[in-house]
Design an enzyme around this catalytic site. Structure first.
Site, PDB file in Angstrom:
ATOM      1  N   HIS A 251     -40.450 -47.342 -21.331  1.00 16.08           N
ATOM      2  CA  HIS A 251     -41.811 -47.094 -20.882  1.00 16.08           C
ATOM      3  C   HIS A 251     -42.638 -46.527 -22.029  1.00 16.08           C
ATOM      4  O   HIS A 251     -42.112 -46.075 -23.046  1.00 16.08           O
ATOM      5  CB  HIS A 251     -41.817 -46.139 -19.689  1.00 16.08           C
ATOM      6  CG  HIS A 251     -41.348 -46.772 -18.423  1.00 16.08           C
ATOM      7  ND1 HIS A 251     -40.231 -46.351 -17.744  1.00 16.08           N
ATOM      8  CD2 HIS A 251     -41.842 -47.814 -17.707  1.00 16.08           C
ATOM      9  CE1 HIS A 251     -40.060 -47.098 -16.669  1.00 16.08           C
ATOM     10  NE2 HIS A 251     -41.022 -48.003 -16.623  1.00 16.08           N
TER      11      HIS A 251
ATOM     12  N   SER B 213     -41.940 -48.681  -7.160  1.00 18.03           N
ATOM     13  CA  SER B 213     -42.686 -48.531  -8.411  1.00 18.03           C
ATOM     14  C   SER B 213     -44.182 -48.622  -8.138  1.00 18.03           C
ATOM     15  O   SER B 213     -44.613 -49.384  -7.265  1.00 18.03           O
ATOM     16  CB  SER B 213     -42.271 -49.624  -9.399  1.00 18.03           C
ATOM     17  OG  SER B 213     -43.154 -49.661 -10.503  1.00 18.03           O
ATOM     18  N   SER B 214     -44.962 -47.878  -8.920  1.00 18.22           N
ATOM     19  CA  SER B 214     -46.413 -47.934  -8.768  1.00 18.22           C
ATOM     20  C   SER B 214     -46.972 -49.298  -9.162  1.00 18.22           C
ATOM     21  O   SER B 214     -48.098 -49.637  -8.778  1.00 18.22           O
ATOM     22  CB  SER B 214     -47.079 -46.843  -9.609  1.00 18.22           C
ATOM     23  OG  SER B 214     -46.783 -47.009 -10.983  1.00 18.22           O
ATOM     24  N   CYS B 215     -46.190 -50.113  -9.898  1.00 18.86           N
ATOM     25  CA  CYS B 215     -46.679 -51.443 -10.281  1.00 18.86           C
ATOM     26  C   CYS B 215     -46.692 -52.400  -9.098  1.00 18.86           C
ATOM     27  O   CYS B 215     -47.177 -53.524  -9.214  1.00 18.86           O
ATOM     28  CB  CYS B 215     -45.866 -52.016 -11.435  1.00 18.86           C
ATOM     29  SG  CYS B 215     -44.186 -52.483 -11.012  1.00 18.86           S
TER      30      CYS B 215
ATOM     31  N   TYR C 238     -40.604 -57.620 -12.165  1.00 19.26           N
ATOM     32  CA  TYR C 238     -40.112 -56.311 -11.734  1.00 19.26           C
ATOM     33  C   TYR C 238     -40.780 -55.885 -10.426  1.00 19.26           C
ATOM     34  O   TYR C 238     -40.112 -55.425  -9.496  1.00 19.26           O
ATOM     35  CB  TYR C 238     -40.390 -55.289 -12.830  1.00 19.26           C
ATOM     36  CG  TYR C 238     -39.950 -53.882 -12.498  1.00 19.26           C
ATOM     37  CD1 TYR C 238     -38.600 -53.557 -12.451  1.00 19.26           C
ATOM     38  CD2 TYR C 238     -40.884 -52.885 -12.238  1.00 19.26           C
ATOM     39  CE1 TYR C 238     -38.189 -52.260 -12.159  1.00 19.26           C
ATOM     40  CE2 TYR C 238     -40.487 -51.590 -11.941  1.00 19.26           C
ATOM     41  CZ  TYR C 238     -39.134 -51.288 -11.906  1.00 19.26           C
ATOM     42  OH  TYR C 238     -38.738 -49.996 -11.613  1.00 19.26           O
TER      43      TYR C 238
ATOM     44  N   LYS D 115     -39.158 -54.958  -6.679  1.00 21.93           N
ATOM     45  CA  LYS D 115     -39.365 -53.671  -6.024  1.00 21.93           C
ATOM     46  C   LYS D 115     -40.077 -53.839  -4.676  1.00 21.93           C
ATOM     47  O   LYS D 115     -39.789 -53.110  -3.715  1.00 21.93           O
ATOM     48  CB  LYS D 115     -40.156 -52.746  -6.943  1.00 21.93           C
ATOM     49  CG  LYS D 115     -39.342 -52.219  -8.112  1.00 21.93           C
ATOM     50  CD  LYS D 115     -38.163 -51.379  -7.630  1.00 21.93           C
ATOM     51  CE  LYS D 115     -37.381 -50.779  -8.773  1.00 21.93           C
ATOM     52  NZ  LYS D 115     -36.274 -49.909  -8.286  1.00 21.93           N
TER      53      LYS D 115
END
Length: 318
Positions: A182, A109-111, A138, A142
């Site tokens: 989202h 994930s980009s987070c 989260y 990831k």
């Protein structure tokens, strides 16, 4: 490498990304596909997953299952996001290793990139700063998955685990839950319901100034199959997958309202968190391998809004 006869397990085949992967595989003539919904296989159950792999012996696994959501869900249920995703990753990774699965496609994930990361974010920027607190649970799960994928490959000398980091995925069959989805899918549903109920205004979280990049599920599915077909060129690293453009949340909201035909007032509640100020991925590393994006964002957004309207009575809410 992959071929039409490979036994392929799509974990999370009913979700946004999983359904796109399943459709792509069907369209390309893959004939030995395995699916299992939650009533058939609980992916957080280590023993059940091990038995499933022992019985089915998949050659390839797309790990598109997991608990995902937007800023509201992540802020409210951080332990669930951490626990569920860690459990799924541990069970599937170990089963794939034990039962000689040839390749596993894992999605980060980009987070997992720093909150105040230079833009666009390069793979080399990963873990160079503090991540956004609202998605900490989260993101931590990831991060663990990405580290695990690289660690299995390094320790056992194979390229079994392929790790892609797509930016915010959107498209048909998304989760449209107002709290746990989202931002893009949540906005589509909120404006559609505001229109049909003739609401005078819609209150939205934050200032609307953060910018986000959205990539269509079909493009992520395409990138996944491309990666499988070019495994000999892949390094033991993660690869960014994005659309190459971003948009402010305010502009996104105004655009969706226009597509839906909602003409009420948009009210921004700036007491609520914004999240990271910007999240745009640098995808040059993966694009250099020869993959090409196919879905124009304007067309993709319009088609997703149309899909919601046509399927409103049966949309996924969880």
């Amino acid at each position: 490498m992959c071929n039409q006869e490979d036994k392929i397990f799509i974990a999370g085949h009913k979700g946004l990304l999983g359904s796109a992967i399943l459709n792509q595989l069907n369209d390309e003539g893959f004939c030995n596909l395995i699916t299992a919904d939650k009533s058939q296989l609980e992916l957080t159950d280590f023993v059940a997953v091990d038995m499933f792999f022992a019985e089915n012996k998949p050659d390839i696994v797309f790990l598109a299952a997991g608990k995902v959501g937007g800023i509201v869900g992540n802020k409210t249920y951080p332990a669930d996001f951490l626990r569920i995703n860690l459990a799924i990753q541990y069970a599937v990774f170990e089963a794939a290793h034990k039962h000689n699965t040839r390749h596993v496609l894992f999605y980060g994930s980009s987070c997992t990139y720093p909150k105040f990361c230079p833009q666009p974010m390069k793979e080399s920027d990963w873990l160079t700063g503090a991540i956004e607190e609202t998605s900490m649970g989260y993101a931590a799960a990831k991060i663990a998955g990405i580290v695990a994928a690289k660690s299995y490959n390094a320790q056992f000398g194979y390229n079994k685990f392929i790790c892609l980091i797509p930016n915010s995925i959107y498209g048909p069959n998304d989760n449209f839950d107002l709290e746990n989805s989202h931002v893009l899918s949540s906005l589509i549903r909120r404006f559609y319901e505001a229109k049909i109920h003739e609401l005078p205004e819609v209150v939205l979280w934050g200032s609307g100034t953060p910018k986000r990049e959205f990539v269509h599920a079909r493009d992520v599915a395409s990138a996944s199959l491309f990666a499988l077909r070019h495994t000999e060129h892949l390094e033991n690293v993660h690869y960014n997958i994005g659309s190459g453009e971003d948009i402010s949340i305010k502009e996104l909201a105004e655009t969706i309202a226009g597509i839906i035909g909602y003409d009420g007032k948009l009210v921004w509640d700036e007491t609520k968190p914004d999240g990271a100020p910007r999240k745009l991925l640098d995808c040059d590393k993966f694009l250099a391998l020869g993959w090409k994006r196919n879905i124009d964002f304007d067309k993709g957004l319009k088609s997703t809004c149309t899909w919601l309207k046509e399927n409103y009575d049966t949309i996924r809410i969880s």
